[in-house]
Structure formats: structure tokens, C-alpha cells
Design an enzyme around this catalytic site. Structure first.
Site, PDB file in Angstrom:
ATOM      1  N   LYS A 102      48.588  -0.226  18.075  1.00 43.60           N
ATOM      2  CA  LYS A 102      48.563  -0.141  19.536  1.00 43.60           C
ATOM      3  C   LYS A 102      48.577  -1.542  20.163  1.00 43.60           C
ATOM      4  O   LYS A 102      48.427  -2.551  19.459  1.00 43.60           O
ATOM      5  CB  LYS A 102      47.316   0.641  19.952  1.00 43.60           C
ATOM      6  CG  LYS A 102      47.338   2.123  19.561  1.00 43.60           C
ATOM      7  CD  LYS A 102      46.048   2.812  20.012  1.00 43.60           C
ATOM      8  CE  LYS A 102      46.076   4.317  19.757  1.00 43.60           C
ATOM      9  NZ  LYS A 102      44.820   4.965  20.229  1.00 43.60           N
TER      10      LYS A 102
ATOM     11  N   TYR B 187      51.429  12.320  23.388  1.00 40.65           N
ATOM     12  CA  TYR B 187      50.040  12.691  23.705  1.00 40.65           C
ATOM     13  C   TYR B 187      49.982  13.978  24.532  1.00 40.65           C
ATOM     14  O   TYR B 187      49.089  14.133  25.365  1.00 40.65           O
ATOM     15  CB  TYR B 187      49.358  11.548  24.463  1.00 40.65           C
ATOM     16  CG  TYR B 187      48.925  10.376  23.594  1.00 40.65           C
ATOM     17  CD1 TYR B 187      48.140  10.573  22.449  1.00 40.65           C
ATOM     18  CD2 TYR B 187      49.266   9.066  23.934  1.00 40.65           C
ATOM     19  CE1 TYR B 187      47.731   9.497  21.666  1.00 40.65           C
ATOM     20  CE2 TYR B 187      48.848   7.990  23.160  1.00 40.65           C
ATOM     21  CZ  TYR B 187      48.078   8.211  22.028  1.00 40.65           C
ATOM     22  OH  TYR B 187      47.655   7.146  21.264  1.00 40.65           O
TER      23      TYR B 187
ATOM     24  N   PHE C 205      40.937  10.731  30.558  1.00 38.47           N
ATOM     25  CA  PHE C 205      41.311   9.393  30.095  1.00 38.47           C
ATOM     26  C   PHE C 205      42.813   9.189  29.981  1.00 38.47           C
ATOM     27  O   PHE C 205      43.272   8.102  29.658  1.00 38.47           O
ATOM     28  CB  PHE C 205      40.635   9.083  28.746  1.00 38.47           C
ATOM     29  CG  PHE C 205      40.987  10.027  27.619  1.00 38.47           C
ATOM     30  CD1 PHE C 205      42.179   9.899  26.911  1.00 38.47           C
ATOM     31  CD2 PHE C 205      40.124  11.062  27.266  1.00 38.47           C
ATOM     32  CE1 PHE C 205      42.502  10.758  25.875  1.00 38.47           C
ATOM     33  CE2 PHE C 205      40.432  11.929  26.227  1.00 38.47           C
ATOM     34  CZ  PHE C 205      41.631  11.785  25.531  1.00 38.47           C
TER      35      PHE C 205
ATOM     36  N   ARG D 253      43.833   9.011   7.800  1.00 40.66           N
ATOM     37  CA  ARG D 253      42.782   9.237   8.818  1.00 40.66           C
ATOM     38  C   ARG D 253      41.430   8.706   8.318  1.00 40.66           C
ATOM     39  O   ARG D 253      40.644   8.174   9.095  1.00 40.66           O
ATOM     40  CB  ARG D 253      42.667  10.728   9.154  1.00 40.66           C
ATOM     41  CG  ARG D 253      43.865  11.334   9.878  1.00 40.66           C
ATOM     42  CD  ARG D 253      43.990  10.942  11.317  1.00 40.66           C
ATOM     43  NE  ARG D 253      42.922  11.421  12.158  1.00 40.66           N
ATOM     44  CZ  ARG D 253      42.974  11.416  13.492  1.00 40.66           C
ATOM     45  NH1 ARG D 253      44.063  10.978  14.120  1.00 40.66           N
ATOM     46  NH2 ARG D 253      41.958  11.831  14.205  1.00 40.66           N
TER      47      ARG D 253
ATOM     48  N   THR E 289      37.621   8.362  16.062  1.00 36.13           N
ATOM     49  CA  THR E 289      38.297   7.951  17.295  1.00 36.13           C
ATOM     50  C   THR E 289      37.488   6.899  18.053  1.00 36.13           C
ATOM     51  O   THR E 289      38.048   5.909  18.533  1.00 36.13           O
ATOM     52  CB  THR E 289      38.537   9.194  18.188  1.00 36.13           C
ATOM     53  OG1 THR E 289      39.285  10.146  17.433  1.00 36.13           O
ATOM     54  CG2 THR E 289      39.282   8.824  19.454  1.00 36.13           C
TER      55      THR E 289
ATOM     56  N   ARG F 140      38.953   1.105  12.301  1.00 32.26           N
ATOM     57  CA  ARG F 140      38.259   1.116  13.590  1.00 32.26           C
ATOM     58  C   ARG F 140      36.805   0.674  13.457  1.00 32.26           C
ATOM     59  O   ARG F 140      36.279  -0.031  14.325  1.00 32.26           O
ATOM     60  CB  ARG F 140      38.347   2.514  14.212  1.00 32.26           C
ATOM     61  CG  ARG F 140      39.751   2.872  14.721  1.00 32.26           C
ATOM     62  CD  ARG F 140      39.880   4.350  15.001  1.00 32.26           C
ATOM     63  NE  ARG F 140      41.103   4.709  15.709  1.00 32.26           N
ATOM     64  CZ  ARG F 140      41.505   5.954  15.877  1.00 32.26           C
ATOM     65  NH1 ARG F 140      40.803   6.975  15.377  1.00 32.26           N
ATOM     66  NH2 ARG F 140      42.632   6.217  16.545  1.00 32.26           N
TER      67      ARG F 140
ATOM     68  N   ASN G 245      41.049   1.358  20.326  1.00 31.87           N
ATOM     69  CA  ASN G 245      40.743   1.640  18.921  1.00 31.87           C
ATOM     70  C   ASN G 245      41.867   1.275  17.956  1.00 31.87           C
ATOM     71  O   ASN G 245      41.912   1.759  16.829  1.00 31.87           O
ATOM     72  CB  ASN G 245      40.285   3.089  18.760  1.00 31.87           C
ATOM     73  CG  ASN G 245      41.346   4.083  19.180  1.00 31.87           C
ATOM     74  OD1 ASN G 245      42.495   3.702  19.414  1.00 31.87           O
ATOM     75  ND2 ASN G 245      40.979   5.352  19.255  1.00 31.87           N
TER      76      ASN G 245
ATOM     77  N   HIS H  17      47.020   4.434  16.102  1.00 29.14           N
ATOM     78  CA  HIS H  17      47.244   5.880  16.100  1.00 29.14           C
ATOM     79  C   HIS H  17      47.615   6.294  14.685  1.00 29.14           C
ATOM     80  O   HIS H  17      48.384   5.595  14.019  1.00 29.14           O
ATOM     81  CB  HIS H  17      48.382   6.276  17.046  1.00 29.14           C
ATOM     82  CG  HIS H  17      48.809   7.702  16.821  1.00 29.14           C
ATOM     83  ND1 HIS H  17      48.124   8.766  17.358  1.00 29.14           N
ATOM     84  CD2 HIS H  17      49.802   8.237  16.049  1.00 29.14           C
ATOM     85  CE1 HIS H  17      48.690   9.893  16.953  1.00 29.14           C
ATOM     86  NE2 HIS H  17      49.707   9.597  16.159  1.00 29.14           N
TER      87      HIS H  17
ATOM     88  N   GLU I 299      55.899  13.693  14.530  1.00 34.02           N
ATOM     89  CA  GLU I 299      55.755  12.365  15.145  1.00 34.02           C
ATOM     90  C   GLU I 299      56.698  11.350  14.510  1.00 34.02           C
ATOM     91  O   GLU I 299      57.275  10.515  15.218  1.00 34.02           O
ATOM     92  CB  GLU I 299      54.296  11.899  15.043  1.00 34.02           C
ATOM     93  CG  GLU I 299      53.380  12.735  15.933  1.00 34.02           C
ATOM     94  CD  GLU I 299      51.907  12.365  15.822  1.00 34.02           C
ATOM     95  OE1 GLU I 299      51.550  11.481  15.008  1.00 34.02           O
ATOM     96  OE2 GLU I 299      51.101  12.969  16.555  1.00 34.02           O
TER      97      GLU I 299
END
Ligand code: IDP
Ligand code: MG
Length: 154
Positions: free
Chosen positions: A9, A49, A57, A85, A91, A102, A112, A115, A126
Site C-alpha cells: 500500500k 473493496y 472508513f 494471511r 488487520t 503488520r 497497515n 493487502h 483479485e
């Protein structure tokens, strides 16, 4: 083999942590099959998203994701979605375990760093959303016999 979409990100790009993210996934034994820098627009973010469009948010998230180029990656590996993950962590970085990306490198909930797809199905969707077929690479990873047992390599 499963595929998962990773986005480094804007905070990862701005903080110089793209290499750190790649390093952790490479070290796991995963195969990088696609990689590019992109500026994300509203249409792509709303599709990506879609489950969060109504959340309080979302507006902040979209603005943040457009604030800098990002690095998008497709990774492949046996049951890799769940493994990635685990490496990424929870998250909210303040609840993410030490040792995760993270947990080690982020602190703000909306900052964070990364993704990662959350299921086999979303991984497929995706990767297809962000990469064309010609941007994805099918190649032999010679170390696989040292990463997987035979039945995991098919
Ligand atoms: P994930 O990235 O761990 O899959 P999701 O619940 O799918 O988490 O949320 C997508 C993204 O939306 C998060 O990574 C984070 O950037 C942002 N987000 C989620 N919840 C919050 C929040 O409570 N405050 C600010 N941003 C949030
Ligand atoms: Mg998610």
C-alpha cells in the site's frame, strides 16, 4: 496451486518497505508470478473493496489508497492464501502478532502496509482484476523439491 494478490500500500511505498514485504514472502518459499507499480483509481478501488463500500472508513481508505503509487504482486503456492494471511497479521496492526508484517512494522489501523487476499476464491478474482494474462508468468521454480513434498507440488 493457489494464487494470492498482494498490494504494498502507499505507506509501504512511502516508508521504503516494499523490499521487506517481498523478502518475507520470498523467504517463505512462495513463487512471484506478477509484479508492477500502479496508481489506483476510484473505479478499481470500489471493485476491489466492494464489501467495504458502506463502511465508515471507506472514504478515508479510498483516499489513502490513491495517495501514492502502490506495488501490486501475484504470488503462487500450495494453500498460499492462508499462509500469507498468517505472515501479514491481523488487520489492526496493534493487535497483529509480533513476527507478522503488520505486527512488526505498522501501528495505525488505517496504515497497515499491505493487502492480501482472504480466500482462494478472492485470490483468483483479485489476481484477475489487477493483472492481464500476459502480465502473469508460468515458470518452473527449481527449488520446489526443497520447499514441498511431491503431492504439494502438483
Ligand atoms: P484486511 O486488509 O486485513 O483484509 P479488511 O477488513 O478487508 O482487512 O479491511 C480492508 C482495509 O480497510 C484494511 O486493510 C484497512 O486498510 C482498512 N480498514 C479496515 N478497518 C478499518 C478501520 O477500522 N479503520 C481504518 N481503516 C480500516
Ligand atoms: Mg480484506
Amino acid at each position: 496451486m493457489e494464487r494470492t494478490l498482494i498490494i504494498a500500500k502507499p505507506d509501504a511505498v512511502q516508508r521504503g518497505l516494499v523490499g521487506e514485504i517481498i523478502l518475507r514472502l520470498e523467504r517463505k518459499g512462495l513463487k512471484l508470478i506478477g509484479l508492477k507499480m500502479m496508481s489506483l483509481d476510484s473505479a478499481l478501488l470500489q471493485a476491489h473493496y466492494s464489501e467495504h463500500l458502506e463502511k465508515p472508513f471507506y472514504a478515508g481508505l479510498e483516499n489513502f489508497m490513491k495517495s501514492s503509487p502502490v506495488v501490486v504482486m501475484a504470488w503462487e503456492g500450495f494453500e498460499c492464501v492462508g499462509s500469507v494471511r498468517t505472515i501479514v497479521g491481523a488487520t489492526n496492526p496493534r493487535q497483529a502478532e509480533a513476527g507478522t508484517i503488520r505486527g512488526d512494522l505498522a501501528i495505525g489501523a488505517g496504515r497497515n502496509l499491505i493487502h492480501a487476499s482472504d480466500s482462494k476464491k478472492s485470490g483468483e478474482e483479485e489476481v484477475s482484476r489487477f493483472f492481464t494474462d500476459t502480465e502473469l508468468f508460468d515458470y518452473e521454480k527449481s527449488e520446489y523439491m526443497h520447499v514441498y513434498e511431491a503431492h504439494e507440488r502438483t
